[in-house]
Motif scaffolding. Structure first.
Motif, PDB file in Angstrom:
ATOM      1  N   PHE A 308       0.836  -1.210   0.000  1.00  0.00           N
ATOM      2  CA  PHE A 308       0.000   0.000   0.000  1.00  0.00           C
ATOM      3  C   PHE A 308       0.865   1.253   0.000  1.00  0.00           C
ATOM      4  N   SER A 309       1.787   1.343   0.957  1.00  0.00           N
ATOM      5  CA  SER A 309       2.495   2.606   1.184  1.00  0.00           C
ATOM      6  C   SER A 309       3.508   2.942   0.090  1.00  0.00           C
ATOM      7  N   ASP A 310       3.963   1.955  -0.664  1.00  0.00           N
ATOM      8  CA  ASP A 310       4.863   2.248  -1.784  1.00  0.00           C
ATOM      9  C   ASP A 310       4.115   2.879  -2.955  1.00  0.00           C
ATOM     10  N   GLN A 311       2.785   2.747  -2.928  1.00  0.00           N
ATOM     11  CA  GLN A 311       1.974   3.252  -4.034  1.00  0.00           C
ATOM     12  C   GLN A 311       1.146   4.481  -3.661  1.00  0.00           C
ATOM     13  N   ILE A 312       0.710   4.531  -2.403  1.00  0.00           N
ATOM     14  CA  ILE A 312      -0.281   5.533  -2.011  1.00  0.00           C
ATOM     15  C   ILE A 312       0.175   6.293  -0.777  1.00  0.00           C
ATOM     16  N   PRO A 313       0.332   7.613  -0.852  1.00  0.00           N
ATOM     17  CA  PRO A 313       0.630   8.393   0.355  1.00  0.00           C
ATOM     18  C   PRO A 313      -0.571   8.361   1.309  1.00  0.00           C
ATOM     19  N   TYR A 314      -0.303   8.452   2.584  1.00  0.00           N
ATOM     20  CA  TYR A 314      -1.395   8.488   3.570  1.00  0.00           C
ATOM     21  C   TYR A 314      -1.105   9.584   4.578  1.00  0.00           C
TER      22      TYR A 314
END
Length: 447
Positions: A308-314
């Motif tokens: 998730f985090s490699d693709q989408i900032p949170y």
């Protein structure tokens, strides 16, 4: 399934109760109905107007003292001085978001990660359990490439669009997501099987097969390891392991929702999942983490989170802010220094033993089960048939509130299980208050 929400409507004030209220209480309920949204619910036919709390006790506006046997929001006790001091000190210095450097979030995370299996090595923070579970579902979908989520039949995992779509306890007024599948709760009291672990794993596989048949790729299994909303189902210890093995064999992840069983609550372990000898892929938590300060968290295996985090900032504006982290750090320190896990195990065992004695006296008490200070007290019409007695359960919690000043509520699909889950400040000397109240209230109602 009932159209009414089992977690919102079972023990609640409704308009037809208004005429029985005293003048001051009626003024407050009338005012709420005029200016607050109609989705809100109050506990009890005669709502409690609370004004103060300390430890395991609460006081109402008239000065009456209550024993709190329900609240895991104030997990280490209402108005704990350590939390008040930590929040006050940090509030005087700074409160901002996580896009600036700050030590609190790092110091707390290092300490929190020491409590989980070493494979779980990353953390993210939010404000509520709903947000944590929402993110967990997104992570499961990114990691697996699927969308299908499995939950138990009466699960509650939050109020966001994603989590309410995986929360059948909200009732049929809230539609479940088309990719959500339900498994029966692992009800050791009612299910006759030689091995509950095998049985439950088979239920998981059956729903994965159903997903496959409908062109839905399986993403994960989301569960509260004590199955609180299903009626408190902690045993036998270890039964969840085979289900998690099935989840992994089918390419999904296991999300342990620890909002209810986490932070020393079960006594046997710091986390509810740990009683079952399993390593979750993602762990979510919320309410007990901040003792009343809105803070929640998500812990995950690095490779699972990376999908998730490699693709989408949170980013969550208030998630992980210095004040929330100060509260969370104070809670964790108190649990450790006051040895609340051992306390929960010891006092919970004493309480369970005393509650079990009520089974010898009252035929309507069908089962007493739990772990630490998290106990289910099930009421039935007939022990042989195990017919649930919802009416008795609801009348009982009203009698406990009105006559004995004990606060609790009900759980389970039938609304017949008292969920006894006091703050961890609950002491051995409080057992008599609770058990005597239950004994006298049942005697009165069944007399």
């Amino acid at each position: 399934m009932n159209t009414r929400s089992t977690i919102m409507d079972t023990n609640s004030f409704r308009a037809e109760h208004a005429d029985a209220l005293d003048t001051e209480t009626r003024k407050l309920t009338d005012k709420r109905s005029k200016i607050l949204g109609d989705s809100y619910r109050l506990f009890y036919r005669n709502p409690v107007h609370l004004v103060r709390g300390e430890g395991q006790y609460l006081w109402d506006a008239a000065g009456n003292q209550y024993l709190d046997v329900y609240n895991n929001v104030a997990s280490i006790g209402h108005c704990h001085p350590a939390v008040i001091e930590a929040v006050n000190a940090q509030m005087k210095m700074l409160n901002t978001h996580t896009r600036y450097l700050h030590e609190n979030i790092l110091d707390y995370t290092e300490e929190l990660l020491k409590t989980v299996p070493s494979e779980v090595d990353r953390a993210m923070y939010m404000c509520t359990g709903s947000e944590a579970n929402d993110l967990a579902i997104r992570i499961a979908r990114e990691y697996s490439g699927g969308t299908g989520i499995i939950v138990s039949q009466e699960a509650y995992h939050g109020t966001s669009s994603l989590t309410s779509g995986c929360s059948p306890a909200l009732g049929t007024g809230q539609a479940l997501d088309a990719t959500t599948r339900l498994v029966p709760a692992p009800d050791h009291y009612r299910i006759q099987t030689e091995d509950l672990g095998d049985w439950f794993a088979a239920q998981i596989q059956q729903q994965i097969d159903d997903m496959n048949a409908h062109g839905i790729k399986f993403a994960g299994f989301l569960a509260d390891s004590i199955f609180s909303s299903d009626g408190v189902m902690p045993n036998p210890v270890g039964f969840l392991k085979k289900a998690v093995d099935v989840v992994h064999a089918n390419g999904g992840i296991f999300i342990a929702d620890e909002v209810q069983p986490g932070f020393a609550r079960t006594g046997d372990a710091f986390w509810g999942f740990a009683r079952h000898g399993i390593v979750p892929d993602v762990i979510t938590t919320g309410k007990p983490m901040g003792n009343g300060i809105p803070v929640s968290g998500l812990l995950a295996k690095g490779d699972v989170l990376a999908a998730f985090s490699d693709q989408i900032p949170y980013f969550n504006t208030f998630g992980g802010n210095p004040v929330a982290m100060a509260a969370a750090q104070a809670v964790l320190k108190v649990i450790q220094e006051e040895e609340l896990q051992a306390h929960s195990q010891k006092v919970g065992a004493l309480l369970q033993a005393e509650l079990a004695k009520l089974m010898d006296k009252h035929e309507c008490v069908g089962d007493v089960r739990g772990a630490g200070l998290f106990i289910g007290f099930e009421l039935v019409k007939d022990r042989d048939s195990k017919t649930p007695d919802k009416t008795l359960a609801l009348d009982l919690i009203e009698e406990l509130r009105n006559t004995h000043r004990v606060l609790t509520s009900v759980a389970g699909p039938y609304g017949n299980v008292l969920k006894l889950r006091p703050p961890l400040a609950f002491q051995a000397h409080d057992i008599d208050w609770l058990v005597n109240a239950l004994d006298q209230a049942i005697t009165k109602l069944k007399g």
